[in-house]
Design an enzyme around this catalytic site. Sequence first.
Site, mmCIF file in Angstrom:
data_model
loop_
_atom_site.group_PDB
_atom_site.id
_atom_site.type_symbol
_atom_site.label_atom_id
_atom_site.label_comp_id
_atom_site.label_asym_id
_atom_site.label_seq_id
_atom_site.Cartn_x
_atom_site.Cartn_y
_atom_site.Cartn_z
ATOM 1 N N LYS A 204 0.737 -1.195 -0.068
ATOM 2 C CA LYS A 204 -0.031 0.018 0.014
ATOM 3 C C LYS A 204 1.110 1.279 0.130
ATOM 4 O O LYS A 204 0.709 2.100 -0.742
ATOM 5 C CB LYS A 204 -0.985 -0.031 1.356
ATOM 6 C CG LYS A 204 -1.915 0.984 1.217
ATOM 7 C CD LYS A 204 -2.787 0.935 2.381
ATOM 8 C CE LYS A 204 -3.503 2.270 2.748
ATOM 9 N NZ LYS A 204 -4.324 2.390 4.109
ATOM 10 N N GLY A 264 -4.689 -1.574 5.148
ATOM 11 C CA GLY A 264 -3.816 -2.746 4.678
ATOM 12 C C GLY A 264 -4.284 -4.123 5.086
ATOM 13 O O GLY A 264 -4.922 -4.917 4.491
ATOM 14 N N ARG A 265 -4.798 -4.385 6.570
ATOM 15 C CA ARG A 265 -5.530 -5.467 6.694
ATOM 16 C C ARG A 265 -6.727 -5.724 6.393
ATOM 17 O O ARG A 265 -7.371 -6.944 6.902
ATOM 18 C CB ARG A 265 -5.151 -5.538 8.474
ATOM 19 C CG ARG A 265 -5.932 -4.282 9.063
ATOM 20 C CD ARG A 265 -5.231 -4.470 10.518
ATOM 21 N NE ARG A 265 -5.604 -3.327 11.410
ATOM 22 C CZ ARG A 265 -5.105 -2.166 11.469
ATOM 23 N NH1 ARG A 265 -3.925 -1.973 10.924
ATOM 24 N NH2 ARG A 265 -5.694 -1.237 12.299
ATOM 25 N N GLU A 350 -3.712 -6.016 15.588
ATOM 26 C CA GLU A 350 -3.161 -4.730 15.039
ATOM 27 C C GLU A 350 -4.326 -3.670 15.055
ATOM 28 O O GLU A 350 -3.945 -2.443 15.200
ATOM 29 C CB GLU A 350 -2.745 -5.050 13.609
ATOM 30 C CG GLU A 350 -1.846 -3.813 13.091
ATOM 31 C CD GLU A 350 -1.197 -3.976 11.763
ATOM 32 O OE1 GLU A 350 0.083 -4.358 12.004
ATOM 33 O OE2 GLU A 350 -1.804 -3.779 10.891
ATOM 34 N N LYS A 509 10.072 -0.535 13.673
ATOM 35 C CA LYS A 509 10.711 -0.132 12.580
ATOM 36 C C LYS A 509 11.971 0.849 12.478
ATOM 37 O O LYS A 509 12.980 0.650 11.818
ATOM 38 C CB LYS A 509 9.779 0.411 11.552
ATOM 39 C CG LYS A 509 8.513 -0.717 11.057
ATOM 40 C CD LYS A 509 7.693 0.135 9.913
ATOM 41 C CE LYS A 509 6.541 -0.884 9.865
ATOM 42 N NZ LYS A 509 5.512 -0.091 9.133
HETATM 43 O O1 F6P Z 1 3.379 -3.513 9.875
HETATM 44 C C1 F6P Z 1 2.489 -2.494 9.592
HETATM 45 C C2 F6P Z 1 1.878 -2.396 8.320
HETATM 46 O O2 F6P Z 1 1.713 -1.208 8.045
HETATM 47 C C3 F6P Z 1 0.533 -3.346 8.116
HETATM 48 O O3 F6P Z 1 -0.501 -2.407 8.712
HETATM 49 C C4 F6P Z 1 0.444 -3.492 6.679
HETATM 50 O O4 F6P Z 1 -0.387 -4.567 6.431
HETATM 51 C C5 F6P Z 1 2.136 -3.803 6.387
HETATM 52 O O5 F6P Z 1 2.512 -2.942 7.281
HETATM 53 C C6 F6P Z 1 2.273 -3.799 4.981
HETATM 54 O O6 F6P Z 1 2.313 -2.565 4.655
HETATM 55 P P1 F6P Z 1 2.337 -2.035 3.028
HETATM 56 O O7 F6P Z 1 1.149 -2.575 2.334
HETATM 57 O O8 F6P Z 1 2.248 -0.541 3.050
HETATM 58 O O9 F6P Z 1 3.651 -2.709 2.683
#
Ligand code: F6P
Length: 543
Positions: A204, A264-265, A350, A509
């Site tokens: 995303k 995302g989730r 989450e 992170k």
């Molecule tokens: O680690 C948290 C997070 O932001 C999740 O909420 C998300 O699904 C995942 O990382 C991956 O994020 P992205 O799709 O932006 O790579």
Amino acid sequence: MKNINPTSTAAWKALEDHYQTIKNFNLREAFQNNPERAKELTIQEGDFYVDLSKNLILKETKQKLVSLANECHLTEAIASYFNGEQINATENRAVLHTALRTTESNAEVEEKVTAALASKNKMFAFVDAVNNGTITTATGKKFDTVVNIGIGGSDLGPEMIYEAMQAYKNELTLHFVSNIEGDHIEETLKKIQPETTLFVIVSKSFGTQETLTNSTTIRNWFTDKVGDSAVAKHFIAVSSNVQRAIDFGIDKENIFPMFDWVGGRFSLWSTVGMSVALGIGSKNFQDLLNGAHDMDTHFRDTSFEKNIPVVLALLTIWYNNFFQAQSEAVIPYTQYLHRLPAYLQQAIMESNGKSVDRNGNRVNYETGNIVWGEPGTNAQHAFFQLIHQGTKLIPAQFIAFAKTKYNHPDHQNKLMANFFAQTEALMNGKTSQEAAKDLASSGKSKTEIDQLVPFKVFEGNKPTTTILIDELTPRSLGKLVAMYEHKIFVEGVLWNIYSYDQWGVELGKVLADAILTDIKSSKSDNHDASTKALLQKFFEINN
Ligand code: F6P
């Protein structure tokens, strides 16, 4: 949404009093006292039969929990959710995964529904063209493999659905690469032919370390084998950050947009589902969306007493906040759903693992519960001992499908016998008299019986919810997953927390980036004594 501390409501106080009268409640007796109990506490919604009667509740418990939902203005919150208000207030975003599967017009979110439809149409056109061989590899062959590169919501949902839909898959084989572990990449690359593989980079943000590192490594491996010119035909991206995907080197035409109003989730219904759509075809993917929409309308339009996601959320609150249960188990009696618990761990934990309420204050009550599980009957031979005879209260959801995909009645009868037996055993338990009687009939002496009885007693009274579904199809799967999404929403509303941000994953992170700099220059000084020693050990082993 109204920001109400649930513990300040009259309903909460009533539930506390009610808990005092019900905490010694006995499920066996409840069934004996009320022959209508099973009927009164079951919801049939289309192909979903949800039996709540083996829970530590009375009809009035449900009413009191519904009063709590009313006092927390759940009806208004549901309207805000479906109407695209910015209920993800800490990120100034709407939460509109429901718009990805709607078939209805809704003036409030019309623009978003139109955008979602256009993006779905683009995805389906691509999926159909790959599946019918119109879109081919760089050398004009049909693709036979897809590798999904993504993590968290860009991996868990798609992988869970793909695993669940094995009986619906076409000739494409899918692989999922998520972890930043180089060994995992190597093991995946061993299994695939670059010439016939399509790589789908899903992120995303298009800024996630794991996904970008894995994509770079895989692209380098690919160009070594096939050459740079083939990249445009073999790499596509799904992202809400189109520019970053372009900067990474993905052809603009091969970028499938998603939207910041889809978390995302909760994004498997969007272009994030690209790999799944490729693997099961666009028609099955549409059925999945239709199933989710079925649950959306049930959730939006049904009174709380008969509303499956609402009632399941209220039960979680009942156990979490009144019985102080720390976790709940999800046990699907089908191997097809073996990734459901992992998917739910992100979706639930989450979302609702928060300790600050919507007013910015620390909560003075428990929030997000821990979710875990494994398919039955495997789970019975692993951790069921603790659920039956351990010291912790673990409410569990048992999920099964009455019809099978293949004709093995003997297997299905045995699987379902176990499914029904477990919830019955968890409820009824076994008294010391019953245990003594069993031991006597197996020929044990009086002394042996006296010694063994304490270990053979099952307290019972362990709460379970049974979700019996006609058959595992794309439609029923969509409905099941959406059921959990709405359950999460209701819990968040009542706990007065923001379910749709995830600030708690950020600190790790940032620290990982700092430590990476230290690792690259073999430094360990900037850290606490434990981390310093660990880094030094790591350097020592690798030198
Ligand atoms: O680690 C948290 C997070 O932001 C999740 O909420 C998300 O699904 C995942 O990382 C991956 O994020 P992205 O799709 O932006 O790579």
